[in-house]
Enzyme design. Structure first.
Site, PDB file in Angstrom:
ATOM      1  N   ASP A  37       0.847  -1.190   0.000  1.00  0.00           N
ATOM      2  CA  ASP A  37       0.000   0.000   0.000  1.00  0.00           C
ATOM      3  C   ASP A  37       0.893   1.255   0.000  1.00  0.00           C
ATOM      4  O   ASP A  37       1.963   1.263   0.625  1.00  0.00           O
ATOM      5  CB  ASP A  37      -0.855  -0.048   1.280  1.00  0.00           C
ATOM      6  CG  ASP A  37      -1.915   1.027   1.338  1.00  0.00           C
ATOM      7  OD1 ASP A  37      -2.382   1.458   0.274  1.00  0.00           O
ATOM      8  OD2 ASP A  37      -2.280   1.417   2.477  1.00  0.00           O
ATOM      9  N   HIS A  38       0.468   2.289  -0.698  1.00  0.00           N
ATOM     10  CA  HIS A  38       1.196   3.567  -0.739  1.00  0.00           C
ATOM     11  C   HIS A  38       2.693   3.414  -0.969  1.00  0.00           C
ATOM     12  O   HIS A  38       3.506   3.935  -0.186  1.00  0.00           O
ATOM     13  CB  HIS A  38       0.946   4.383   0.542  1.00  0.00           C
ATOM     14  CG  HIS A  38      -0.453   4.905   0.629  1.00  0.00           C
ATOM     15  ND1 HIS A  38      -0.906   5.955  -0.140  1.00  0.00           N
ATOM     16  CD2 HIS A  38      -1.516   4.491   1.364  1.00  0.00           C
ATOM     17  CE1 HIS A  38      -2.176   6.180   0.148  1.00  0.00           C
ATOM     18  NE2 HIS A  38      -2.580   5.294   1.040  1.00  0.00           N
TER      19      HIS A  38
ATOM     20  N   HIS B 236      -7.660   9.543   5.265  1.00  0.00           N
ATOM     21  CA  HIS B 236      -7.053   8.517   6.123  1.00  0.00           C
ATOM     22  C   HIS B 236      -7.223   8.886   7.595  1.00  0.00           C
ATOM     23  O   HIS B 236      -7.298  10.062   7.934  1.00  0.00           O
ATOM     24  CB  HIS B 236      -5.554   8.406   5.837  1.00  0.00           C
ATOM     25  CG  HIS B 236      -5.234   7.882   4.474  1.00  0.00           C
ATOM     26  ND1 HIS B 236      -4.694   8.666   3.492  1.00  0.00           N
ATOM     27  CD2 HIS B 236      -5.372   6.647   3.936  1.00  0.00           C
ATOM     28  CE1 HIS B 236      -4.501   7.927   2.406  1.00  0.00           C
ATOM     29  NE2 HIS B 236      -4.918   6.690   2.642  1.00  0.00           N
TER      30      HIS B 236
ATOM     31  N   GLY C  82      -9.061   5.298   3.101  1.00  0.00           N
ATOM     32  CA  GLY C  82      -9.680   5.954   4.256  1.00  0.00           C
ATOM     33  C   GLY C  82     -11.003   5.322   4.642  1.00  0.00           C
ATOM     34  O   GLY C  82     -11.971   6.005   4.959  1.00  0.00           O
TER      35      GLY C  82
ATOM     36  N   SER D  90     -11.866   3.676   7.302  1.00  0.00           N
ATOM     37  CA  SER D  90     -12.260   3.727   8.725  1.00  0.00           C
ATOM     38  C   SER D  90     -13.166   4.915   8.984  1.00  0.00           C
ATOM     39  O   SER D  90     -12.795   6.058   8.678  1.00  0.00           O
ATOM     40  CB  SER D  90     -11.014   3.849   9.609  1.00  0.00           C
ATOM     41  OG  SER D  90     -10.161   2.775   9.365  1.00  0.00           O
TER      42      SER D  90
ATOM     43  N   VAL E 196      -8.921  -0.437   4.621  1.00  0.00           N
ATOM     44  CA  VAL E 196      -9.248  -0.215   6.034  1.00  0.00           C
ATOM     45  C   VAL E 196      -7.980  -0.445   6.862  1.00  0.00           C
ATOM     46  O   VAL E 196      -7.391  -1.526   6.785  1.00  0.00           O
ATOM     47  CB  VAL E 196     -10.368  -1.178   6.503  1.00  0.00           C
ATOM     48  CG1 VAL E 196     -10.670  -0.974   7.986  1.00  0.00           C
ATOM     49  CG2 VAL E 196     -11.638  -1.008   5.665  1.00  0.00           C
TER      50      VAL E 196
ATOM     51  N   THR F 190      -6.960   2.144  10.083  1.00  0.00           N
ATOM     52  CA  THR F 190      -7.124   2.705  11.437  1.00  0.00           C
ATOM     53  C   THR F 190      -8.172   1.946  12.267  1.00  0.00           C
ATOM     54  O   THR F 190      -7.957   1.701  13.456  1.00  0.00           O
ATOM     55  CB  THR F 190      -7.530   4.201  11.326  1.00  0.00           C
ATOM     56  OG1 THR F 190      -6.555   4.845  10.498  1.00  0.00           O
ATOM     57  CG2 THR F 190      -7.575   4.876  12.672  1.00  0.00           C
TER      58      THR F 190
HETATM   59  P1  13P Z   1      -7.898   4.306   7.194  1.00  0.00           P
HETATM   60  O1  13P Z   1      -6.723   4.199   8.108  1.00  0.00           O
HETATM   61  O2  13P Z   1      -8.605   5.602   7.312  1.00  0.00           O
HETATM   62  O3  13P Z   1      -8.806   3.139   7.284  1.00  0.00           O
HETATM   63  O4  13P Z   1      -7.294   4.315   5.712  1.00  0.00           O
HETATM   64  C1  13P Z   1      -6.697   3.158   5.237  1.00  0.00           C
HETATM   65  C2  13P Z   1      -6.069   3.389   3.936  1.00  0.00           C
HETATM   66  O5  13P Z   1      -6.609   4.040   3.076  1.00  0.00           O
HETATM   67  C3  13P Z   1      -4.779   2.764   3.706  1.00  0.00           C
HETATM   68  O6  13P Z   1      -4.248   3.112   2.488  1.00  0.00           O
END
Ligand code: 13P
Length: 279
Positions: free
Chosen positions: A82-83, A178, A207, A209, A229, A231
């Site tokens: 991710d990212h 996020h 984002g 969560s 998901v 956080t």
């Molecule tokens: P949250 O932490 O808001 O769930 O976002 C997760 C996310 O987008 C990871 O790339």
């Protein structure tokens, strides 16, 4: 079942009108909890870790556990970076066997984001891996270290980006952020629908969560097929462990260990039950 490419999971989700959760993990217990939820619901899973988190869970240590958990799972599981920001890290993730990577060039001017995303696609091709990119800016930041304002993705940018890169999946900014939402998010469903009508690939919502079940469902209806998901799972683990500590005089290590698994399982299962359909 086992380790699969993210592309396969998202293509099936597109036909079946459901969403696939991409759950961020930080250790073996969280991996066990997420796979347990997926197996119990007989539901596909994307196990992911963001580049910024590798300082806590080094890639060479966490990746064999993620990949082996995917290979032995009774449901299809994709293993995703991710990212990804640095090409070197993306290369390492592909080399150790991740079946998909995200290149996050959302902070770059569009031309540069297109150029770098194309480089990552060329690289990933050698491994048969799936590539996710992002345009517009999702608010907050993956590890909470920056407070980035939301910059909604335009239909024109999405069209141009897809035409020039032919990326497999595209993350959008439609009012999502996020971390913990400071105010209730107002998602731009009309924009999402327009982008979905304009480009044919599965769309990604970061984002996850704090987004309400009915909003998730609306997102799935309008083209979101991968939902990130992080956080919510981390916070549920902290909450459940905190309850455990407060409710007993002494807690042995393995009771704590099992609580981490259980709290991850609980959050992943709750989200998967929502993502199953948009009805
Ligand atoms: P949250 O932490 O808001 O769930 O976002 C997760 C996310 O987008 C990871 O790339």
């Amino acid at each position: 079942m086992s380790l699969v490419k993210m592309r396969e999971l998202l293509e099936k989700a597109d036909k079946g009108d459901y969403g696939v959760g991409a759950f961020s993990i930080a250790n073996m217990e969280m991996i066990i909890g997420a796979v347990r939820a997926a197996e119990e619901l007989n539901y596909p899973l994307i196990l992911q870790i963001a580049e910024v988190r590798l300082k806590h869970s080094p890639l060479d240590l966490i990746s064999p556990v993620m990949i082996e958990a995917a290979k032995t799972a009774k449901v299809p599981v994709a293993v995703h970076l991710d990212h990804g920001v640095n090409i070197e890290t993306i290369k390492q993730a592909l080399e150790v066997g991740f079946t998909s990577v995200m290149f996050d060039g959302s902070h770059l001017p569009l031309d540069e984001n297109i150029k770098k995303t194309k480089e990552v696609i060329e690289l990933a091709k050698k491994y048969g891996a799936t590539v996710e990119a992002e345009i517009g800016r999702v608010g907050g930041s993956e590890d909470g270290s920056e407070d980035i304002a939301v910059l909604a993705t335009s239909v024109e940018d999405a069209e141009r980006f897809y035409k020039e890169t032919k990326v497999d999946a595209l993350a959008l900014a439609i009012g999502n952020a996020h971390g913990v939402y400071k105010e209730e998010p107002i998602l731009q469903f009309q924009r999402l629908k327009e982008i979905d009508d304009a480009i044919e690939i599965p769309l990604v919502l970061h984002g996850g969560s704090g987004i309400k079940p009915e909003e998730f469902k609306k997102c799935i209806k309008y083209g979101i097929k991968k939902i990130n998901v992080a956080t919510a799972t981390f916070n549920n683990v902290v909450k459940r462990v905190d309850e455990l500590m407060k409710n007993s005089d002494s807690v042995d290590y393995f009771t704590y260990h099992n609580k981490v698994i259980e709290a991850t399982y609980e959050n992943v299962k709750n989200h998967m039950n929502i993502f199953k359909s948009y009805e």
